[in-house]
Each structure stands twice: as C-alpha cells, then as structure tokens.
Design an enzyme around this catalytic site. Structure first.
Site, PDB file in Angstrom:
ATOM      1  N   ASN A   1       0.861  -1.145   0.085  1.00 20.31           N
ATOM      2  CA  ASN A   1       0.046   0.271  -0.165  1.00 20.31           C
ATOM      3  C   ASN A   1       0.445   1.326  -0.153  1.00 20.31           C
ATOM      4  OD1 ASN A   1       0.265   0.141   2.615  1.00 20.31           O
ATOM      5  ND2 ASN A   1      -1.695  -0.068   3.630  1.00 20.31           N
TER       6      ASN A   1
ATOM      7  N   CYS B   1      -3.828   1.804   6.538  1.00 17.72           N
ATOM      8  CA  CYS B   1      -3.334   0.925   8.494  1.00 17.72           C
ATOM      9  C   CYS B   1      -3.894   2.035   8.854  1.00 17.72           C
ATOM     10  CB  CYS B   1      -2.026   0.738   8.675  1.00 17.72           C
ATOM     11  SG  CYS B   1      -1.009   1.550   8.080  1.00 17.72           S
TER      12      CYS B   1
ATOM     13  N   ARG C   1      11.153   3.984   5.004  1.00 13.59           N
ATOM     14  CA  ARG C   1      11.699   3.974   6.546  1.00 13.59           C
ATOM     15  C   ARG C   1      11.794   2.217   7.584  1.00 13.59           C
ATOM     16  NH1 ARG C   1       5.373   4.418   8.949  1.00 13.59           N
ATOM     17  NH2 ARG C   1       4.646   1.579   9.230  1.00 13.59           N
TER      18      ARG C   1
ATOM     19  N   LYS D   1       4.544  -9.169  -3.403  1.00 16.07           N
ATOM     20  CA  LYS D   1       4.668  -9.111  -4.700  1.00 16.07           C
ATOM     21  C   LYS D   1       3.782  -8.553  -5.902  1.00 16.07           C
ATOM     22  CE  LYS D   1       1.229 -12.795  -4.463  1.00 16.07           C
ATOM     23  NZ  LYS D   1       1.821 -13.445  -3.002  1.00 16.07           N
TER      24      LYS D   1
ATOM     25  N   ARG E   1      -7.847   8.586   1.570  1.00 10.15           N
ATOM     26  CA  ARG E   1      -6.337   9.271   1.312  1.00 10.15           C
ATOM     27  C   ARG E   1      -5.772   7.558   0.950  1.00 10.15           C
ATOM     28  NH1 ARG E   1      -1.015   9.276   3.756  1.00 10.15           N
ATOM     29  NH2 ARG E   1      -1.833   8.284   5.537  1.00 10.15           N
TER      30      ARG E   1
ATOM     31  N   GLU F   1       8.349   2.755  14.247  1.00 12.74           N
ATOM     32  CA  GLU F   1       9.265   3.563  12.886  1.00 12.74           C
ATOM     33  C   GLU F   1       8.898   4.136  12.730  1.00 12.74           C
ATOM     34  OE1 GLU F   1       9.288   0.084  10.150  1.00 12.74           O
ATOM     35  OE2 GLU F   1       7.861   1.156   9.743  1.00 12.74           O
TER      36      GLU F   1
ATOM     37  N   GLY G   1       2.574  -5.098   7.827  1.00 14.35           N
ATOM     38  CA  GLY G   1       1.506  -6.253   6.648  1.00 14.35           C
ATOM     39  C   GLY G   1       0.272  -6.525   7.423  1.00 14.35           C
ATOM     40  N   SER G   2      -0.538  -7.234   7.149  1.00 17.11           N
ATOM     41  CA  SER G   2      -1.530  -7.780   7.948  1.00 17.11           C
ATOM     42  C   SER G   2      -1.720  -8.515   9.295  1.00 17.11           C
ATOM     43  CB  SER G   2      -2.579  -8.277   7.208  1.00 17.11           C
ATOM     44  OG  SER G   2      -2.278  -9.445   6.877  1.00 17.11           O
TER      45      SER G   2
ATOM     46  N   PRO H   1       9.987  -6.830  -0.910  1.00 15.40           N
ATOM     47  CA  PRO H   1       8.554  -6.281  -1.166  1.00 15.40           C
ATOM     48  C   PRO H   1       6.844  -7.579  -1.563  1.00 15.40           C
ATOM     49  CG  PRO H   1       9.563  -5.940  -3.128  1.00 15.40           C
ATOM     50  CD  PRO H   1      10.467  -6.537  -2.265  1.00 15.40           C
TER      51      PRO H   1
ATOM     52  N   GLU I   1     -11.025  -5.188   8.704  1.00 21.26           N
ATOM     53  CA  GLU I   1      -9.823  -3.433   8.637  1.00 21.26           C
ATOM     54  C   GLU I   1     -10.935  -3.477   7.476  1.00 21.26           C
ATOM     55  OE1 GLU I   1      -5.775  -4.500   8.146  1.00 21.26           O
ATOM     56  OE2 GLU I   1      -5.782  -2.075   8.369  1.00 21.26           O
TER      57      GLU I   1
ATOM     58  N   GLU J   1       4.694  -3.768  12.695  1.00 21.43           N
ATOM     59  CA  GLU J   1       3.928  -2.433  11.890  1.00 21.43           C
ATOM     60  C   GLU J   1       2.184  -3.455  11.441  1.00 21.43           C
ATOM     61  OE1 GLU J   1       3.887   0.379  12.930  1.00 21.43           O
ATOM     62  OE2 GLU J   1       6.375   0.557  13.203  1.00 21.43           O
TER      63      GLU J   1
HETATM   64  P1  NAP Z   1      -0.143  -8.766   4.134  1.00 18.06           P
HETATM   65  O1  NAP Z   1      -0.593  -9.075   2.789  1.00 18.06           O
HETATM   66  O2  NAP Z   1       0.035  -8.875   5.697  1.00 18.06           O
HETATM   67  O3  NAP Z   1       1.182  -9.172   3.136  1.00 18.06           O
HETATM   68  C1  NAP Z   1       2.067  -7.866   3.531  1.00 18.06           C
HETATM   69  C2  NAP Z   1       3.645  -8.420   3.231  1.00 18.06           C
HETATM   70  O4  NAP Z   1       3.994  -9.232   4.027  1.00 18.06           O
HETATM   71  C3  NAP Z   1       3.966  -8.945   1.651  1.00 18.06           C
HETATM   72  O5  NAP Z   1       4.736  -8.494   1.272  1.00 18.06           O
HETATM   73  C4  NAP Z   1       3.846  -9.919   1.720  1.00 18.06           C
HETATM   74  O6  NAP Z   1       3.842 -10.846   0.527  1.00 18.06           O
HETATM   75  C5  NAP Z   1       4.238 -10.995   2.699  1.00 18.06           C
HETATM   76  N1  NAP Z   1       3.700 -12.093   3.609  1.00 18.06           N
HETATM   77  C6  NAP Z   1       2.601 -12.838   3.264  1.00 18.06           C
HETATM   78  N2  NAP Z   1       2.406 -14.153   3.886  1.00 18.06           N
HETATM   79  C7  NAP Z   1       3.746 -14.278   3.759  1.00 18.06           C
HETATM   80  C8  NAP Z   1       4.470 -15.570   4.458  1.00 18.06           C
HETATM   81  N3  NAP Z   1       3.730 -16.505   4.617  1.00 18.06           N
HETATM   82  N4  NAP Z   1       5.832 -15.867   5.020  1.00 18.06           N
HETATM   83  C9  NAP Z   1       7.038 -14.455   4.417  1.00 18.06           C
HETATM   84  N5  NAP Z   1       5.846 -13.004   3.877  1.00 18.06           N
HETATM   85  C10 NAP Z   1       4.395 -13.159   3.607  1.00 18.06           C
HETATM   86  O7  NAP Z   1      -0.291  -6.684   3.926  1.00 18.06           O
HETATM   87  P2  NAP Z   1      -0.490  -5.969   2.843  1.00 18.06           P
HETATM   88  O8  NAP Z   1      -2.179  -6.923   1.889  1.00 18.06           O
HETATM   89  O9  NAP Z   1       0.304  -6.566   1.593  1.00 18.06           O
HETATM   90  O10 NAP Z   1      -0.866  -5.122   3.283  1.00 18.06           O
HETATM   91  C11 NAP Z   1      -1.679  -4.437   3.879  1.00 18.06           C
HETATM   92  C12 NAP Z   1      -1.720  -4.864   5.637  1.00 18.06           C
HETATM   93  O11 NAP Z   1      -0.938  -4.152   5.604  1.00 18.06           O
HETATM   94  C13 NAP Z   1      -2.899  -4.331   6.366  1.00 18.06           C
HETATM   95  O12 NAP Z   1      -3.576  -4.741   7.308  1.00 18.06           O
HETATM   96  C14 NAP Z   1      -2.295  -2.926   6.223  1.00 18.06           C
HETATM   97  O13 NAP Z   1      -3.214  -1.790   7.754  1.00 18.06           O
HETATM   98  C15 NAP Z   1      -0.890  -3.539   7.031  1.00 18.06           C
HETATM   99  N6  NAP Z   1      -0.397  -2.117   6.949  1.00 18.06           N
HETATM  100  C16 NAP Z   1       0.191  -1.468   8.086  1.00 18.06           C
HETATM  101  C17 NAP Z   1       1.114  -0.404   8.471  1.00 18.06           C
HETATM  102  C18 NAP Z   1       1.793  -0.160   9.964  1.00 18.06           C
HETATM  103  O14 NAP Z   1       2.218   0.694   9.753  1.00 18.06           O
HETATM  104  N7  NAP Z   1       0.759  -0.604  10.817  1.00 18.06           N
HETATM  105  C19 NAP Z   1       1.728   0.073   7.378  1.00 18.06           C
HETATM  106  C20 NAP Z   1       1.462  -0.188   5.885  1.00 18.06           C
HETATM  107  C21 NAP Z   1       0.082  -0.809   5.554  1.00 18.06           C
HETATM  108  P3  NAP Z   1       2.937 -11.639  -0.734  1.00 18.06           P
HETATM  109  O15 NAP Z   1       1.901 -10.034  -0.999  1.00 18.06           O
HETATM  110  O16 NAP Z   1       3.719 -10.870  -2.235  1.00 18.06           O
HETATM  111  O17 NAP Z   1       2.647 -12.468  -0.266  1.00 18.06           O
END
Ligand code: NAP
Length: 482
Positions: free
Chosen positions: A156, A289, A164, A182, A283, A463, A233-234, A180, A386, A255
């Site tokens: 995102n 997040c 960061r 994919k 935004r 961060e 991530g999530s 990053p 979320e 995070e």
């Molecule tokens: P996500 O599905 O959790 O993925 C985040 C990252 O983890 C991606 O690079 C993903 O790679 C990787 N990943 C997924 N499964 C994995 C595994 N089994 N082993 C290693 N890596 C793995 O989250 P997203 O959909 O990209 O991002 C949205 C989420 O991020 C939301 O929940 C949002 O709130 C959160 N977020 C939090 C913050 C904060 O600062 N708190 C900031 C931004 C976003 P692939 O996609 O390539 O599988």
C-alpha cells in the site's frame, strides 16, 4: 519521461550483492486500473534468498564499522536521488498500486524524508555512563547494530514502507534483505538502483522478489545469522511471522493492521471534522493502515455531519490514477474489491443506509465507489474488520463516553482520531484511547520525525523518530570495577 520509458528503465531482477540478477522465471505485475500486465519481474526462490542472506552477512562487519558520518552521507545521497527521480517513483507507484499520481508524489516526499531523517540520526547514536547507586562500580552502556535484518513490506505504500525500514537499519550499521509484496515490486527495485547509485557498498542492501513469499522467506528464517525481523502488513500474516521468528528468538518490529475510530465529540467543529474525515478515510484509496474505519458521531451532530461529509465524498473523482483530476484510484486487486463489497453488502443486510456509492465501479480495473453508510448496526462486519477501501460507516452515539468505549472495543490499536474544540477533553480523550497514535483535529499524522506504531494487535515497536533507530540497536552494558 513517458510511462513506457519509466517502465523500460526500471530494473526487474533480484538485487543481491550490489547487482541485479535474473532467475530465468518471471511473474507478472499488473496495473489495477486497467488489468494490463505492465512488467515481468524475475521470480526469486530459496536460492536467491540464501544468496541475499550470504551477501548481507558478508557485508555486516564492515558496514557496522563504517564511520557514522559516512553512513549518513550515503543515506543523504540516496534521499537526494529519490527526490531527483520523483516522477519515476510516483509513476511507478500509481502504475502498480493505483493511487492517484498527486498522492504518489506525496509518498515520494514522505518516503524520501525517512532517509534524510535517518541520515541525521546516524551521527547521533550514543550511550550512557553512570555510577552504581552504591558507588564503586561504573556502568558503560553502549549501542551496537543488531545485525542482519530481514524486512518485509506491504503493497500500500511501496516506497515509504521500504525507506522507513532501510533508513534506520543502515543508520544503525545493520545490513538488510528486503522483500516487497509481489503486487508492487517495481518501486522497491527502483529504490535498489538508488542505493547502488548512492554508493551503498555491495551486500549492505539486498532485495528479493518472488511469487511465493513463504518460499522466499523460509531459508532466511532458518538462517541462524539472521538477527532481526521487521514487518509491515496484516495482523494475520504478522502473527504467523512471529511464530517463525520464535525458534531463533529474533528481535521483531511489527507494524500491523488497524481499525481506527474517528470520534466527533459533542463540541466538534464540523468544518474541521469533514476535512479531517476526508483525509483520514480516502487518502491512498482507503488502503492505509491509518484509515478511519469507524465514525462515531455524537447524536446532535450526526445529521449535519452526514449531509456535509456525503456532499464532499460525492465530489471525489474515481478513475485511473494517472489521469489528471482523479482523486480516488482503483483498489489494488480483485480480492480486495470483493472483500470491500462484501463488507458493504453485509452492513446493508443488517440495516445500514447507503448515503452514497455502495457499488463496484465498471471493470476491467478494480474500482469501488466512494461509499458512506449511515445507521450501521453494531454487529456489522465492517466495524470489526479492517475495511481497506473507500467505505465510511457512521455510527451515531449518545455521549462522548459511549464513543470512547466503542472506539476502544477492538483488538487493534494503531491510531484514533478525535475532533473537539475543548483542550481538556482532547487531552483526556487522547490519554484514554488504546492506540499508539492519536490524531487531534487532523486527518493525517504520519511524519518521519514522529514515532509511528501500534498497541494491542496493531504491532510491536515504533518506526520513525529517535525510536525508529533504536529498533536496530542492541544495548550492551559493561560493568566496570574501580
Ligand atoms: P499482507 O498480506 O500481510 O502482506 C504483507 C507482506 O507480507 C507482503 O510482502 C507479503 O508478500 C508478505 N507475506 C505474506 N505472507 C507471507 C509469508 N507467509 N511469509 C513471508 N511473507 C509473507 O499485507 P498487505 O495486504 O500487503 O498490506 C496491507 C496490510 O498492511 C493491512 O493490514 C495494513 O493495515 C497493514 N499496514 C500496516 C502499516 C503499519 O504501519 N502499521 C502500514 C501499512 C500497511 P506477498 O504479498 O508477496 O505474498
């Protein structure tokens, strides 16, 4: 520069030991506004992950020994290069993630600033000296780099979530392997070119990209030389990664997801409330997040707030982020769009009224109309999960106390928003929110100089700011007998 030229000049290989390497296999990167394949990126696997770890470990000792001033100057050069290449970075982010180009430019500034901030922090890492309470012994407390870091980032904020993490890691003297999402590898690969051009020594920063994040990550978690995991991530994925970090008792920074309340207290200024609500909700296409997920509005204000907010929302222009005038882009992929429409349908089935929007837009892109829901039932999924899309559920409340109670009724705790004219209410409400961040009379608070992070299941660690570099430092205590 044309879009075609930007894409042609963006690297597509794994960045390992200072070089881009192709693997033979590739995976597709799509434009969420059109569904078109915009690039084929090298598909990495366990071999590339191992090579990246070897490179990061080989460079670790010499990077940790580099003069802080030199680390600072390299980071500063990287900051300047991102600013120079702003058009490239903004275009890449809009192309692979969908956000409007103007917002992508905003992320370039925000993302670059992390490198400038941590360049400044690199020369301010210090320790302590003290006398034991009983006299006699002296304590020397020193800070040292934690060691090789594995960083995993979401789609995102493809640039800022990278800088960061890399900024403070390099400032502290750590080497990095970054992975990053994919869906958005191009921005991170363009960032690797920046580090190479800025003079970061080979192996200090490495980037692996691939279609299977678990296959890529497995050899890295198995490697006893790894010292730290930093993940954005999530919450669901974060929980699984914490388990993988447990066998080697890794330092972790997490995070994670949010479910931010946006509270209008009874004395709220509605001009401030509407403008903050627009920023907090829409935004980044609602895919932040920090996005406001639940709007708790005092019953005396709810009618007027809904009318004014809905009028503003109807002014948003949904379209391809590259088109001038677009203020709301597509969602990142079809799964996200399907989930968001399901949340709206569930709320409506439980009695919510759609004040505007509510439907998927016309394909082939993954468009969702900007949506406002009124009278949302308290058992609707949209209040528990979320949303990650442009949907604003409004819940009328009878009192400020009720708003606060409902605001904290979630397992998440990243950010809470409050709108009030009363300083004393503002402070007491900020103290009572169960979140790592509170936004007071504003819809945007992210800043590289402020400590960003959540409590409860929104994460561990911070961060940005001075805290950001601490995440990459170990504390060593030397006891000295006199
Ligand atoms: P996500 O599905 O959790 O993925 C985040 C990252 O983890 C991606 O690079 C993903 O790679 C990787 N990943 C997924 N499964 C994995 C595994 N089994 N082993 C290693 N890596 C793995 O989250 P997203 O959909 O990209 O991002 C949205 C989420 O991020 C939301 O929940 C949002 O709130 C959160 N977020 C939090 C913050 C904060 O600062 N708190 C900031 C931004 C976003 P692939 O996609 O390539 O599988």
């Amino acid at each position: 520069m044309s879009v075609e030229l930007i894409l042609e000049s963006t690297p597509t290989g794994q960045f390992i030991g200072g070089e881009f390497r192709e693997t033979g296999a590739t995976f597709d990167v799509e434009n969420p506004a059109t569904g078109e394949v915009i690039a084929k990126v090298s598909d990495g696997g366990p071999d590339e992950a191992r090579a990246a770890m070897d490179a990061a470990c080989a460079a670790a000792e010499s990077w940790a020994a580099t003069e802080p001033r030199e680390r600072a100057e390299i980071l500063h050069r990287a900051y300047e290069l991102i600013v120079e290449r702003a058009e490239t970075f903004a275009t890449l982010m809009t192309l692979e993630m969908g956000k409007p180009l103007k917002e992508a430019h905003g992320e370039v500034t925000y993302g670059a600033e992390f490198l400038r901030w941590f360049a400044e922090e690199a020369v301010r890492i210090d320790g302590r000296w003290s006398v034991a309470p009983s006299g006699g012994n002296r304590f020397l407390i020193m800070k040292q780099p934690v060691g090789p870091v594995y960083a995993i980032t979401p789609w995102n904020f493809p640039l800022a979530m990278g800088t960061r993490k890399i900024g403070p890691a390099l400032a502290a003297g750590c080497t990095v392997v970054i992975k990053p999402a994919k869906l958005t590898p191009l921005t991170m690969l363009a960032l690797m070119q920046v580090f190479a051009d800025a003079g970061v020594p080979a192996g200090v920063v490495n980037c692996i990209v691939g279609s299977s994040s678990s296959e890529l990550s497995e050899p890295i978690f198995a490697d006893p030389r790894l010292r730290k995991l930093t993940f954005t991530g999530s919450t669901e994925v974060g929980r699984g990664l914490l388990e993988q970090a447990a066998p080697h008792v890794l330092r972790t920074s997490m995070e994670l997801g949010g479910n931010a309340p946006f509270v209008l207290l009874a004395d709220a200024d509605l001009d401030v409330a509407v403008s903050a609500a627009m920023a907090a909700k829409f935004r980044n296409n609602g895919e932040a997040c920090t996005a406001a997920n639940r709007f708790f509005v005092h019953k005396d204000l709810v009618g007027e707030f809904q009318a004014r907010f809905t009028a503003e929302v109807e002014g948003l222009v949904l379209g391809n982020g590259l088109d001038e005038g677009t203020t709301l882009g597509p969602l990142v992929d079809d799964d996200t769009l399907t989930k968001v429409t399901e949340l709206v349908d569930d709320a409506v089935a439980k009695g919510a009224r759609v004040l505007t929007g509510g439907k998927r837009g016309d394909g082939p892109g993954h468009f969702m109309q900007a949506t406002v829901l009124a009278d949302v039932s308290r058992d609707a999924r949209v209040l528990k999960e979320e949303i990650f899309g442009p949907v604003a559920p409004i819940i009328p409340v009878d009192s400020d106390e009720e708003a606060l109670e409902l605001a904290n009724d979630t397992e998440f705790g990243l950010i809470s928003y409050v709108i009030t004219r009363d300083v004393s209410r503002a402070i007491t409400t900020a103290e009572k929110f169960e979140s790592g961040i509170v936004a007071l009379n504003t819809g945007v608070v992210s800043n590289p100089a402020a400590p960003f992070g959540g409590v409860k299941q929104s994460g561990l660690g911070r961060e940005g700011s001075h805290e950001g570099v601490e995440e990459y430092l170990e504390t060593k205590y030397v006891g000295i007998a006199l």
